[in-house]
Scaffold this motif. Structure first.
Motif, PDB file in Angstrom:
ATOM      1  N   PRO A 176      -5.683   9.884   1.735  1.00  0.00           N
ATOM      2  CA  PRO A 176      -4.419  10.565   2.025  1.00  0.00           C
ATOM      3  C   PRO A 176      -3.228   9.607   2.094  1.00  0.00           C
ATOM      4  CG  PRO A 176      -6.127  11.210   3.574  1.00  0.00           C
ATOM      5  CD  PRO A 176      -6.656  10.068   2.790  1.00  0.00           C
ATOM      6  N   GLU A 177      -2.234   9.884   1.283  1.00  0.00           N
ATOM      7  CA  GLU A 177      -0.995   9.111   1.305  1.00  0.00           C
ATOM      8  C   GLU A 177      -0.131   9.622   2.437  1.00  0.00           C
ATOM      9  OE1 GLU A 177       2.999   8.987  -1.335  1.00  0.00           O
ATOM     10  OE2 GLU A 177       1.142   8.709  -2.467  1.00  0.00           O
ATOM     11  N   ILE A 178       0.266   8.725   3.339  1.00  0.00           N
ATOM     12  CA  ILE A 178       1.090   9.171   4.456  1.00  0.00           C
ATOM     13  C   ILE A 178       2.559   8.791   4.308  1.00  0.00           C
ATOM     14  CG2 ILE A 178      -0.832   9.295   6.080  1.00  0.00           C
ATOM     15  CD1 ILE A 178       0.126   6.639   7.274  1.00  0.00           C
ATOM     16  N   SER A 179       2.871   7.812   3.450  1.00  0.00           N
ATOM     17  CA  SER A 179       4.267   7.446   3.224  1.00  0.00           C
ATOM     18  C   SER A 179       4.385   6.619   1.944  1.00  0.00           C
ATOM     19  CB  SER A 179       4.815   6.646   4.417  1.00  0.00           C
ATOM     20  OG  SER A 179       6.220   6.613   4.396  1.00  0.00           O
ATOM     21  N   ARG A 180       5.622   6.560   1.438  1.00  0.00           N
ATOM     22  CA  ARG A 180       5.902   5.789   0.223  1.00  0.00           C
ATOM     23  C   ARG A 180       7.356   5.342   0.277  1.00  0.00           C
ATOM     24  NH1 ARG A 180       4.049   6.567  -5.676  1.00  0.00           N
ATOM     25  NH2 ARG A 180       2.349   7.706  -4.673  1.00  0.00           N
ATOM     26  N   PHE A 181       7.594   4.037   0.056  1.00  0.00           N
ATOM     27  CA  PHE A 181       8.955   3.506   0.047  1.00  0.00           C
ATOM     28  C   PHE A 181       8.986   2.171  -0.681  1.00  0.00           C
ATOM     29  CE2 PHE A 181       6.840   2.555   4.043  1.00  0.00           C
ATOM     30  CZ  PHE A 181       6.975   1.177   4.162  1.00  0.00           C
ATOM     31  N   TYR A 182      10.058   1.914  -1.391  1.00  0.00           N
ATOM     32  CA  TYR A 182      10.263   0.651  -2.114  1.00  0.00           C
ATOM     33  C   TYR A 182       9.055   0.234  -2.953  1.00  0.00           C
ATOM     34  CZ  TYR A 182      14.229   0.380   1.057  1.00  0.00           C
ATOM     35  OH  TYR A 182      15.369   0.659   1.767  1.00  0.00           O
ATOM     36  N   GLY A 183       8.377   1.194  -3.552  1.00  0.00           N
ATOM     37  CA  GLY A 183       7.222   0.911  -4.396  1.00  0.00           C
ATOM     38  C   GLY A 183       5.931   0.667  -3.617  1.00  0.00           C
ATOM     39  N   ILE A 184       5.996   0.776  -2.301  1.00  0.00           N
ATOM     40  CA  ILE A 184       4.824   0.570  -1.427  1.00  0.00           C
ATOM     41  C   ILE A 184       4.243   1.940  -1.089  1.00  0.00           C
ATOM     42  CG2 ILE A 184       4.030  -0.303   0.805  1.00  0.00           C
ATOM     43  CD1 ILE A 184       6.662  -2.066   0.742  1.00  0.00           C
ATOM     44  N   ILE A 185       2.941   2.070  -1.204  1.00  0.00           N
ATOM     45  CA  ILE A 185       2.263   3.312  -0.843  1.00  0.00           C
ATOM     46  C   ILE A 185       1.415   3.027   0.393  1.00  0.00           C
ATOM     47  CG2 ILE A 185       0.721   5.145  -1.614  1.00  0.00           C
ATOM     48  CD1 ILE A 185       1.373   4.199  -4.513  1.00  0.00           C
ATOM     49  N   ILE A 186       1.523   3.894   1.389  1.00  0.00           N
ATOM     50  CA  ILE A 186       0.778   3.754   2.639  1.00  0.00           C
ATOM     51  C   ILE A 186      -0.263   4.868   2.710  1.00  0.00           C
ATOM     52  CG2 ILE A 186       0.916   3.638   5.156  1.00  0.00           C
ATOM     53  CD1 ILE A 186       2.644   1.484   3.928  1.00  0.00           C
ATOM     54  N   HIS A 228     -13.313   2.320   9.774  1.00  0.00           N
ATOM     55  CA  HIS A 228     -13.771   1.473  10.873  1.00  0.00           C
ATOM     56  C   HIS A 228     -12.620   1.032  11.767  1.00  0.00           C
ATOM     57  CE1 HIS A 228     -12.034  -2.039   8.845  1.00  0.00           C
ATOM     58  NE2 HIS A 228     -12.430  -1.448   7.720  1.00  0.00           N
ATOM     59  N   ASN A 229     -12.951   0.671  12.998  1.00  0.00           N
ATOM     60  CA  ASN A 229     -11.968   0.077  13.900  1.00  0.00           C
ATOM     61  C   ASN A 229     -11.765  -1.373  13.520  1.00  0.00           C
ATOM     62  OD1 ASN A 229     -11.080   2.082  15.726  1.00  0.00           O
ATOM     63  ND2 ASN A 229     -13.130   2.116  16.600  1.00  0.00           N
ATOM     64  N   PRO A 230     -10.689  -2.018  13.856  1.00  0.00           N
ATOM     65  CA  PRO A 230      -9.583  -1.546  14.666  1.00  0.00           C
ATOM     66  C   PRO A 230      -8.681  -0.594  13.885  1.00  0.00           C
ATOM     67  CG  PRO A 230      -9.087  -3.742  13.866  1.00  0.00           C
ATOM     68  CD  PRO A 230     -10.498  -3.414  13.405  1.00  0.00           C
ATOM     69  N   PRO A 231      -7.859   0.199  14.588  1.00  0.00           N
ATOM     70  CA  PRO A 231      -6.944   1.125  13.911  1.00  0.00           C
ATOM     71  C   PRO A 231      -6.044   0.386  12.916  1.00  0.00           C
ATOM     72  CG  PRO A 231      -7.026   1.604  16.247  1.00  0.00           C
ATOM     73  CD  PRO A 231      -7.766   0.311  16.038  1.00  0.00           C
ATOM     74  N   HIS A 232      -6.038   0.868  11.695  1.00  0.00           N
ATOM     75  CA  HIS A 232      -5.258   0.221  10.639  1.00  0.00           C
ATOM     76  C   HIS A 232      -4.894   1.248   9.572  1.00  0.00           C
ATOM     77  CE1 HIS A 232      -9.358   0.242   9.094  1.00  0.00           C
ATOM     78  NE2 HIS A 232      -8.834   0.160   7.875  1.00  0.00           N
ATOM     79  N   PHE A 233      -4.019   0.839   8.676  1.00  0.00           N
ATOM     80  CA  PHE A 233      -3.699   1.643   7.507  1.00  0.00           C
ATOM     81  C   PHE A 233      -3.752   0.738   6.286  1.00  0.00           C
ATOM     82  CE2 PHE A 233       0.332   0.323   9.405  1.00  0.00           C
ATOM     83  CZ  PHE A 233       1.000  -0.248   8.328  1.00  0.00           C
ATOM     84  N   LYS A 234      -3.782   1.336   5.138  1.00  0.00           N
ATOM     85  CA  LYS A 234      -3.889   0.602   3.880  1.00  0.00           C
ATOM     86  C   LYS A 234      -2.560   0.669   3.135  1.00  0.00           C
ATOM     87  CE  LYS A 234      -8.753   1.714   3.625  1.00  0.00           C
ATOM     88  NZ  LYS A 234      -9.241   0.424   4.010  1.00  0.00           N
ATOM     89  N   THR A 235      -2.223  -0.416   2.476  1.00  0.00           N
ATOM     90  CA  THR A 235      -1.009  -0.461   1.665  1.00  0.00           C
ATOM     91  C   THR A 235      -1.368  -0.848   0.239  1.00  0.00           C
ATOM     92  OG1 THR A 235      -0.589  -2.803   2.124  1.00  0.00           O
ATOM     93  CG2 THR A 235       0.388  -1.199   3.621  1.00  0.00           C
ATOM     94  N   LYS A 236      -0.566  -0.364  -0.673  1.00  0.00           N
ATOM     95  CA  LYS A 236      -0.726  -0.740  -2.074  1.00  0.00           C
ATOM     96  C   LYS A 236       0.666  -0.954  -2.656  1.00  0.00           C
ATOM     97  CE  LYS A 236      -2.954   0.346  -6.341  1.00  0.00           C
ATOM     98  NZ  LYS A 236      -3.958   1.063  -7.055  1.00  0.00           N
ATOM     99  N   PHE A 237       0.817  -2.047  -3.366  1.00  0.00           N
ATOM    100  CA  PHE A 237       2.051  -2.365  -4.078  1.00  0.00           C
ATOM    101  C   PHE A 237       1.645  -3.023  -5.380  1.00  0.00           C
ATOM    102  CE2 PHE A 237       5.411  -5.388  -5.225  1.00  0.00           C
ATOM    103  CZ  PHE A 237       6.457  -4.496  -5.408  1.00  0.00           C
ATOM    104  N   GLY A 238       1.791  -2.291  -6.490  1.00  0.00           N
ATOM    105  CA  GLY A 238       1.350  -2.814  -7.781  1.00  0.00           C
ATOM    106  C   GLY A 238      -0.127  -3.141  -7.726  1.00  0.00           C
ATOM    107  N   GLU A 239      -0.485  -4.370  -8.064  1.00  0.00           N
ATOM    108  CA  GLU A 239      -1.892  -4.783  -8.045  1.00  0.00           C
ATOM    109  C   GLU A 239      -2.329  -5.303  -6.673  1.00  0.00           C
ATOM    110  OE1 GLU A 239       0.391  -8.527  -9.191  1.00  0.00           O
ATOM    111  OE2 GLU A 239       0.535  -6.405  -9.693  1.00  0.00           O
TER     112      GLU A 239
END
Length: 82
Positions: A2-12, A19-30
């Motif tokens: 699930p994509e929760i946000s997108r800005f300046y070419g960054i996808i969150i 798994h813990n600890p609480p975190h999110f994933k980012t993608k920017f290009g490669e």
């Protein structure tokens, strides 16, 4: 993922059964990285420094909202950094 946000070419993204600890994933290009919600630091992966600074600022603004989403697993979009 699930994509929760997108800005300046960054996808969150956030995986709600991850798994813990609480975190999110980012993608920017490669580049891909996992970011700790608690303090916005890089857990693992790679992201250009300028983009990491943007993600860290965004995470600080939305820290409580992100932690609530992680704990409740209630997906919603989060306001992008503008």
């Amino acid at each position: 993922m699930p994509e929760i946000s997108r800005f300046y070419g960054i996808i969150i993204y956030m995986f709600f059964n991850d798994h813990n600890p609480p975190h999110f994933k980012t993608k920017f290009g490669e580049f891909e990285a996992n970011i700790l919600i608690e303090n916005g630091t890089l857990l693992n992966g790679d992201l250009p420094l300028s983009k990491l600074k943007l993600v860290t600022a965004w995470a600080e603004i939305h820290k409580e909202e992100l932690l609530e989403m992680w704990n409740s697993k209630a997906f919603h979009k989060v306001q992008p950094l503008i």
